[in-house]
Design a protein around this motif. Structure first.
Motif, short mmCIF file in Angstrom:
data_model
loop_
_atom_site.label_atom_id
_atom_site.label_comp_id
_atom_site.label_asym_id
_atom_site.label_seq_id
_atom_site.Cartn_x
_atom_site.Cartn_y
_atom_site.Cartn_z
N LEU A 47 0.83 -1.20 0.00
CA LEU A 47 0.00 0.00 0.00
C LEU A 47 0.87 1.26 0.00
CD1 LEU A 47 -2.98 0.96 0.22
CD2 LEU A 47 -2.68 0.97 2.69
N VAL A 48 1.92 1.23 0.80
CA VAL A 48 2.83 2.38 0.87
C VAL A 48 3.54 2.58 -0.47
CG1 VAL A 48 4.92 3.26 1.97
CG2 VAL A 48 3.16 2.18 3.35
N GLU A 49 4.00 1.49 -1.07
CA GLU A 49 4.70 1.60 -2.35
C GLU A 49 3.76 2.05 -3.47
OE1 GLU A 49 6.46 -2.18 -2.99
OE2 GLU A 49 8.04 -1.90 -1.47
N THR A 50 2.54 1.56 -3.46
CA THR A 50 1.58 1.97 -4.49
C THR A 50 1.22 3.44 -4.36
OG1 THR A 50 0.65 -0.27 -4.45
CG2 THR A 50 -0.66 1.42 -5.53
N ALA A 51 1.24 3.96 -3.14
CA ALA A 51 0.92 5.37 -2.92
C ALA A 51 1.93 6.30 -3.61
CB ALA A 51 0.88 5.66 -1.42
N GLU A 52 3.10 5.78 -3.98
CA GLU A 52 4.09 6.60 -4.69
C GLU A 52 3.54 7.09 -6.03
OE1 GLU A 52 7.00 7.61 -3.74
OE2 GLU A 52 7.28 6.48 -1.89
N TYR A 53 2.56 6.39 -6.58
CA TYR A 53 2.00 6.78 -7.88
C TYR A 53 0.82 7.74 -7.72
CZ TYR A 53 4.71 2.71 -9.31
OH TYR A 53 5.73 1.82 -9.51
N ALA A 54 0.45 8.06 -6.49
CA ALA A 54 -0.65 8.98 -6.25
C ALA A 54 -0.14 10.42 -6.19
CB ALA A 54 -1.34 8.63 -4.93
N THR B 119 -10.85 10.33 -2.82
CA THR B 119 -10.41 11.49 -3.60
C THR B 119 -9.64 11.08 -4.84
OG1 THR B 119 -8.35 11.69 -2.32
CG2 THR B 119 -10.28 12.84 -1.48
N LEU B 120 -9.38 9.79 -4.98
CA LEU B 120 -8.60 9.30 -6.13
C LEU B 120 -9.45 8.50 -7.11
CD1 LEU B 120 -5.39 8.10 -4.23
CD2 LEU B 120 -5.60 10.12 -5.67
N LEU C 135 -4.64 0.66 -5.06
CA LEU C 135 -4.69 1.00 -3.64
C LEU C 135 -5.81 0.23 -2.94
CD1 LEU C 135 -4.12 4.86 -3.79
CD2 LEU C 135 -2.56 3.16 -2.82
N VAL C 136 -6.97 0.16 -3.57
CA VAL C 136 -8.10 -0.56 -2.98
C VAL C 136 -7.78 -2.05 -2.83
CG1 VAL C 136 -10.49 -1.27 -3.35
CG2 VAL C 136 -9.83 1.10 -3.76
N ALA C 137 -7.13 -2.63 -3.85
CA ALA C 137 -6.78 -4.05 -3.79
C ALA C 137 -5.79 -4.32 -2.65
CB ALA C 137 -6.19 -4.49 -5.12
N ALA C 138 -4.79 -3.46 -2.50
CA ALA C 138 -3.81 -3.64 -1.42
C ALA C 138 -4.47 -3.48 -0.06
CB ALA C 138 -2.67 -2.63 -1.58
N LEU D 80 -0.43 15.09 -2.32
CA LEU D 80 -1.26 15.26 -1.14
C LEU D 80 -1.78 13.92 -0.63
CD1 LEU D 80 -2.62 17.21 0.83
CD2 LEU D 80 -4.54 17.37 -0.76
N GLN D 81 -2.33 13.13 -1.54
CA GLN D 81 -2.84 11.81 -1.14
C GLN D 81 -1.72 10.86 -0.75
OE1 GLN D 81 -3.87 13.50 -3.74
NE2 GLN D 81 -6.10 13.75 -3.55
N ARG D 82 -0.59 10.97 -1.43
CA ARG D 82 0.54 10.11 -1.10
C ARG D 82 1.01 10.35 0.33
NH1 ARG D 82 5.33 11.51 -4.69
NH2 ARG D 82 5.35 13.31 -3.29
N ALA D 83 1.11 11.61 0.72
CA ALA D 83 1.53 11.93 2.08
C ALA D 83 0.53 11.40 3.10
CB ALA D 83 1.69 13.44 2.24
#
Length: 266
Positions: free
Chosen positions: A80-87, A136-137, A146-149, A90-93
């Motif tokens: 989940l943390v690694e996938t957030a890199e593609y967001a 928001t995404l 993100l939802v799958a993770a 603001l959402q990534r943080a």
């Protein structure tokens, strides 16, 4: 565990006392008439060993599932943390900060609670915040990943909490304890009354082995408490990596939680 040891020792002493005072009244002058008490001890001992072995395998399976679920939850959180890199930034943080706080809440608050077969509401605060960030995404390519993770993380957490409860019913445990008691007493009755030091030592060893097996069953059946337990090593490593990524991406930002995973006051 203390109860198991105390009852087993009392059973051993009762068996030896029965051998001293009760056996002479039970055994007739002609031991060849009918089935003697000692003829029944072999099958009884075999039954006890088989029951303990079967239940031990069951308890060990529950322990293994708990360990697998704990590692799976940590891997899902790391994904989940690694996938957030593609967001977006603001959402990534927000997602990476929530991941750190979630891991802290699991490690500090929920892990000790699982020793009593209970959970903690603290991690749910951050899993709810995950979903708020995902909303928001919607429409973004990263949304589905993100939802799958997060679904994987949720499933593994649910399995971990399920395995925190005892898989062996109390009735079965008490039945095993009663069987052990009867077996040890029967063996004590069948010991010779004279020149029996070797037999008494052997009986003590058998009692110790059976008691140890039952104690291991009791301990392994509660994988998050006791001597043999699943440590929060995997979730602690996921926390460390999530905090590292958050700090690298947002060095000036603060985490929204304290060291125990509780939300800070705004």
């Amino acid at each position: 565990m203390v109860l198991v040891i105390v009852v087993a020792v009392l059973a051993l002493l009762a068996g030896l006392a029965a051998n001293r005072w009760l056996r002479p009244r039970l055994v007739s002058a002609d031991d060849d008439e009918g089935m003697a008490v000692k003829d029944l001890v072999g099958p009884l001992l075999t039954l006890t060993v088989l029951l303990l072995a079967f239940v031990l395998v069951t308890a060990n399976g529950s322990y293994g599932k708990a360990e697998v679920a704990s590692r799976g939850e940590a891997r899902a959180l790391d994904q989940l943390v690694e996938t957030a890199e593609y967001a977006p930034a603001l959402q990534r943080a927000r997602i990476q900060a929530d991941a750190v706080c979630y891991a802290r809440a699991v490690r500090v608050q929920e892990w000790p609670a699982m020793s009593e077969a209970e959970g903690s509401p603290a991690p749910s605060v951050w899993s709810t915040d995950f979903r708020a960030a995902f909303k928001t995404l919607q429409g973004e390519p990263v949304f589905g990943m993100l939802v799958a993770a997060d679904n994987k993380r949720s499933d593994e957490r649910e399995e971990r909490l399920t395995q925190a409860t005892a898989s062996i019913p109390s009735a079965i445990f008490w039945f095993l304890l009663a069987t052990l008691t009867i077996t040890v007493m029967a063996l004590g009755i069948c010991l010779p009354r004279k020149n029996n030091r070797g037999q008494i030592l052997t009986l003590a060893v058998i009692t110790a082995l059976l008691t140890t097996t039952l104690c291991i069953i009791r301990d392994v059946d509660r994988p998050f408490g006791g001597i043999i337990n699943v440590e929060p090593t995997a979730i602690a490593e996921a926390e460390r990596q999530a905090e590292r990524d958050f700090t690298q991406n947002h060095p000036a930002a603060d985490l929204p939680c304290d060291e125990a995973g509780n939300r800070r006051a705004v």
